[in-house]
Design a protein around this motif. Structure first.
Motif, PDB file in Angstrom:
ATOM      1  N   LEU A 125      19.601 -30.503  -1.037  1.00  0.00           N
ATOM      2  CA  LEU A 125      18.480 -30.699  -1.989  1.00  0.00           C
ATOM      3  C   LEU A 125      18.647 -32.266  -2.535  1.00  0.00           C
ATOM      4  O   LEU A 125      17.615 -33.080  -2.575  1.00  0.00           O
ATOM      5  N   GLU A 126      19.821 -32.296  -2.971  1.00  0.00           N
ATOM      6  CA  GLU A 126      20.212 -33.863  -3.484  1.00  0.00           C
ATOM      7  C   GLU A 126      19.943 -34.819  -2.414  1.00  0.00           C
ATOM      8  O   GLU A 126      19.715 -36.015  -2.655  1.00  0.00           O
ATOM      9  N   ARG A 139      14.945 -24.991  -0.108  1.00  0.00           N
ATOM     10  CA  ARG A 139      13.847 -25.613  -0.812  1.00  0.00           C
ATOM     11  C   ARG A 139      13.258 -24.336  -1.825  1.00  0.00           C
ATOM     12  O   ARG A 139      12.366 -24.620  -2.422  1.00  0.00           O
ATOM     13  N   TYR A 142       9.277 -31.477  -9.565  1.00  0.00           N
ATOM     14  CA  TYR A 142       9.613 -31.175  -8.017  1.00  0.00           C
ATOM     15  C   TYR A 142       8.926 -30.008  -7.529  1.00  0.00           C
ATOM     16  O   TYR A 142       9.012 -29.651  -6.370  1.00  0.00           O
ATOM     17  N   GLY A 176      12.319 -32.744  -0.195  1.00  0.00           N
ATOM     18  CA  GLY A 176      12.316 -33.505  -1.574  1.00  0.00           C
ATOM     19  C   GLY A 176      11.581 -32.558  -2.747  1.00  0.00           C
ATOM     20  O   GLY A 176      11.540 -32.878  -3.865  1.00  0.00           O
ATOM     21  N   ARG A 177      10.725 -31.280  -2.353  1.00  0.00           N
ATOM     22  CA  ARG A 177      10.061 -30.687  -3.275  1.00  0.00           C
ATOM     23  C   ARG A 177      10.530 -29.138  -3.183  1.00  0.00           C
ATOM     24  O   ARG A 177      11.366 -28.946  -2.050  1.00  0.00           O
ATOM     25  N   VAL A 178      10.221 -28.382  -4.169  1.00  0.00           N
ATOM     26  CA  VAL A 178      10.789 -27.131  -4.093  1.00  0.00           C
ATOM     27  C   VAL A 178       9.581 -25.815  -4.417  1.00  0.00           C
ATOM     28  O   VAL A 178       8.589 -26.382  -4.970  1.00  0.00           O
ATOM     29  N   VAL A 204      16.227 -34.562  -4.682  1.00  0.00           N
ATOM     30  CA  VAL A 204      16.052 -33.858  -5.841  1.00  0.00           C
ATOM     31  C   VAL A 204      17.132 -33.832  -6.691  1.00  0.00           C
ATOM     32  O   VAL A 204      18.348 -33.935  -6.359  1.00  0.00           O
ATOM     33  N   VAL A 207      16.778 -27.936 -11.889  1.00  0.00           N
ATOM     34  CA  VAL A 207      15.924 -28.830 -11.450  1.00  0.00           C
ATOM     35  C   VAL A 207      14.641 -28.784 -12.247  1.00  0.00           C
ATOM     36  O   VAL A 207      14.208 -27.672 -12.725  1.00  0.00           O
TER      37      VAL A 207
END
Length: 138
Positions: A101-102, A78, A119, A32-34, A106, A114
Motif C-alpha cells: 500500500l505504501e 487494498r 484514502y 492508492g485507495r482502500v 498510502v 490509514v
DNA sequence: CGCTTGACCGGAA
DNA sequence: ATTCCGGCCAAGC
C-alpha cells in the motif's frame, strides 16, 4: 427453512456467487485507495432469504473469508478493516500488505492506521471524472 | 467425536 | 483512547 432468522455465519447460501461479487468490487479499487470489509459487504445485496439485519452483522466476515482465498488477480492489499488498519492474519503478511500500500502512496500513521477519510474509495467515484481522485500530496 | 479458531464490526465497559 | 464481548456457522486438528 432456508436462511431465515439466525442461520448464517461462516458462509453465504451460495458462497461462490458471493465471493465472485466481492472480487468484482475489489478489482475496481484504484491503486492508492482502500475499501473496508464492511463497506464491501454493504455494497452487496443480501442474498434471497437472508434477513437484512443478520446480513449486516455477518456479511463482513463473509467478505473476510472470501478474501482468504482470493485469486492473484485481485488487489487484496487494498482491503482493510473498519479501523483503518491492516487485519492481522494467521501467519504473516501484515508487513507485506502495508508495504504494498505504501508503494501505492498510502500513508500510515504512528498507530499503523490509514486515514480512511482520505484514502477510502467507493465505486460511486468510478468513471465520474477523469480527475485524479488522488489524495493530496503534502 | 469435541474443541478451537476464524482478512469483521459495533457497542459496552 | 483501549479491551472485551456477542453474533452463532464450518472447516481443521
Amino acid at each position: 427453512m432456508l436462511y431465515s432468522g439466525a442461520m448464517a455465519y461462516a458462509s453465504a447460501p451460495d458462497p461462490k456467487a458471493y465471493e465472485a461479487q466481492v472480487y468484482q468490487i475489489v478489482r475496481m479499487i484504484p491503486s492508492g485507495r482502500v475499501m473496508t470489509y464492511g463497506q464491501i459487504a454493504a455494497l452487496i445485496a443480501p442474498p434471497p432469504g437472508v434477513d437484512p439485519i443478520q446480513y449486516h452483522k455477518l456479511a463482513p466476515r463473509w467478505v473476510g473469508t472470501a478474501m482468504a482465498h482470493c485469486p492473484d488477480e485481485v488487489p487484496w492489499q487494498r482491503v482493510i478493516n473498519s479501523q483503518g488498519k491492516v487485519s492481522e492474519r494467521p501467519g504473516m503478511g501484515m508487513m507485506v500488505q502495508r508495504k504494498l500500500l505504501e508503494q501505492e502512496g498510502v500513508v500510515f500513521d504512528e498507530r499503523e492506521r490509514v486515514d480512511l477519510k482520505r484514502y477510502q474509495w467507493s465505486p460511486g467515484e468510478a468513471g465520474q471524472t477523469s480527475e485524479p481522485a488522488q489524495p493530496r500530496l503534502l
